[in-house]
Design an enzyme around this catalytic site. Structure first.
Site, PDB file in Angstrom:
ATOM      1  CG  ASN A   9      -1.693   1.219   1.454  1.00 25.01           C
ATOM      2  OD1 ASN A   9      -1.794   2.054   0.557  1.00 25.01           O
ATOM      3  ND2 ASN A   9      -2.267   1.381   2.639  1.00 25.01           N
ATOM      4  CD1 TRP A  10       3.297   0.912  -3.016  1.00 27.89           C
ATOM      5  CD2 TRP A  10       3.356   2.182  -4.865  1.00 27.89           C
ATOM      6  NE1 TRP A  10       3.904   0.181  -4.004  1.00 27.89           N
ATOM      7  CE2 TRP A  10       3.952   0.935  -5.148  1.00 27.89           C
ATOM      8  CE3 TRP A  10       3.281   3.142  -5.887  1.00 27.89           C
ATOM      9  CZ2 TRP A  10       4.476   0.623  -6.405  1.00 27.89           C
ATOM     10  CZ3 TRP A  10       3.792   2.843  -7.129  1.00 27.89           C
ATOM     11  CH2 TRP A  10       4.393   1.588  -7.384  1.00 27.89           C
ATOM     12  CE  LYS A  11      -0.142   3.354   4.712  1.00 27.91           C
ATOM     13  NZ  LYS A  11      -0.081   3.483   6.155  1.00 27.91           N
ATOM     14  CG  HIS A  96      -5.854   1.773   5.259  1.00 28.06           C
ATOM     15  ND1 HIS A  96      -5.454   2.802   6.075  1.00 28.06           N
ATOM     16  CD2 HIS A  96      -4.790   0.943   5.141  1.00 28.06           C
ATOM     17  CE1 HIS A  96      -4.189   2.605   6.423  1.00 28.06           C
ATOM     18  NE2 HIS A  96      -3.756   1.485   5.872  1.00 28.06           N
ATOM     19  CD  GLU A  98      -3.051   5.594   6.658  1.00 23.66           C
ATOM     20  OE1 GLU A  98      -3.008   5.649   5.419  1.00 23.66           O
ATOM     21  OE2 GLU A  98      -2.141   5.079   7.346  1.00 23.66           O
ATOM     22  CD  GLU A 168      -3.406  -2.537   7.510  1.00 18.05           C
ATOM     23  OE1 GLU A 168      -2.273  -2.658   7.047  1.00 18.05           O
ATOM     24  OE2 GLU A 168      -4.153  -1.581   7.230  1.00 18.05           O
ATOM     25  N   GLY A 174       2.389   2.602  10.661  1.00 16.12           N
ATOM     26  CA  GLY A 174       3.266   3.750  10.454  1.00 16.12           C
ATOM     27  C   GLY A 174       3.986   4.207  11.714  1.00 16.12           C
ATOM     28  CB  SER A 214       5.398  -1.252  11.954  1.00 15.40           C
ATOM     29  OG  SER A 214       4.953   0.083  12.115  1.00 15.40           O
ATOM     30  N   GLY A 235       2.979  -0.982   4.262  1.00 20.85           N
ATOM     31  CA  GLY A 235       2.963   0.439   3.921  1.00 20.85           C
ATOM     32  C   GLY A 235       4.378   0.916   3.619  1.00 20.85           C
TER      33      GLY A 235
HETATM   34  P1  PGA Z   1       2.888   0.576   7.587  1.00 21.04           P
HETATM   35  O1  PGA Z   1       1.415   0.689   6.961  1.00 21.04           O
HETATM   36  O2  PGA Z   1       3.466  -0.727   7.069  1.00 21.04           O
HETATM   37  O3  PGA Z   1       3.624   1.770   7.099  1.00 21.04           O
HETATM   38  O4  PGA Z   1       2.713   0.530   9.074  1.00 21.04           O
HETATM   39  C1  PGA Z   1       0.591  -0.437   6.821  1.00 21.04           C
HETATM   40  C2  PGA Z   1      -0.745  -0.023   6.237  1.00 21.04           C
HETATM   41  O5  PGA Z   1      -1.233   1.062   6.566  1.00 21.04           O
HETATM   42  O6  PGA Z   1      -1.334  -0.762   5.438  1.00 21.04           O
END
Ligand code: PGA
Length: 252
Positions: A9-11, A96, A98, A168, A174, A214, A235
């Site tokens: 997931n490149w966001k 997700h 976010e 998650e 993150g 993470s 991420g």
């Molecule tokens: P992260 O994000 O690996 O940077 O913690 C994971 C995600 O949000 O899917």
């Protein structure tokens, strides 16, 4: 046999040249053929990424970070399932954290998105997990069951198996604070128990459940060695070819 999946997931990261460079470097590397490898870039890169992976034989896919539940119409800034499919996306993230927290996506909206994906034949990766305060209050199992009930457990036995689940924990996303393999395994096993209770054991055993939060080149091996962890939603570490390749090759 459940699918092994590593999704990146490149966001909201990268430009087009950077996106193509990243994909090309990953395609050039030796990656396990049996693992399903999914790039989830920002919308403008879905089509070029789908073109870049077109000729690779070995289970590379492209997905979207979001979609709207409606078929088409006056929803400025949104993207439909038909649009996503027409540019090559075969997976889409739904729920997700976010999206839930910054864009106030409700359980009902997520349920509608799941229905849109199933009806339109695109695989939803349903993301869910507890927040830090919920874990500290020892409410994580309750929250997880609730998030399954609210947005995916209305599906029939025939349809639930079309889903990929991604646990998650919000406190791990993150933050560099990964769930320990034991903590993640405990929840993944619980998710399978919920699936078995609602559907049956065969269904519970056939759905891939990814861990996200993470997950990186250092800890993926230990996480993926757990019996109920079928891969990762990555991420930060999906933005570097070398790290993503190491994660893909972390299954024993
Ligand atoms: P992260 O994000 O690996 O940077 O913690 C994971 C995600 O949000 O899917």
């Amino acid at each position: 046999m459940r699918k092994k999946i590593v999704a990146g997931n490149w966001k909201m990261n990268k430009t087009l040249p950077e996106a193509i460079e990243l994909v090309e470097n990953i395609l050039k590397a030796n990656t396990s053929a049996e693992v399903y490898k999914i790039f989830i870039p920002p919308f403008p890169f879905i089509y070029p990424v789908s073109k870049a992976i077109e000729k690779t034989a070995s289970h590379f896919f492209v997905g979207a970070q979001n979609l709207h539940d409606k078929e088409s119409g006056a929803f400025t800034g949104e993207t439909s399932l038909a649009a996503l499919k027409s540019v090559g996306a075969t997976y889409v993230l739904v729920g997700h954290s976010e999206r839930r927290s910054y864009f106030n996506e409700s359980a009902e909206f997520l349920k509608n998105k799941i229905n849109t994906c199933i009806a339109g034949n695109i695989t939803p990766i349903y993301c869910f997990g507890e927040m830090l305060a919920e874990r500290e209050a020892n409410k994580h199992f309750e929250i997880i069951e609730q998030q399954l009930n609210e947005s995916v457990f209305h599906l029939s036995a025939e349809d639930i198996v079309k889903l990929v689940l991604a646990y998650e924990p919000v406190w791990a996303i993150g933050t560099g604070k990964t769930a320990s393999p034991q903590q993640a395994q405990e929840v993944h096993q619980f998710i399978r128990t919920c699936l078995e209770k609602k559907y049956n054991k065969q269904i519970a055993d056939s759905i891939s459940i990814l861990y996200g939060g993470s997950c990186n080149a250092q800890n993926a091996k230990e996480l993926f060695s757990m019996p109920d962890i079928d891969g990762g939603l990555i991420g930060g570490a999906s933005l570097k070819a070398e790290d993503f390749v190491t994660i893909i090759n972390s299954f024993s």
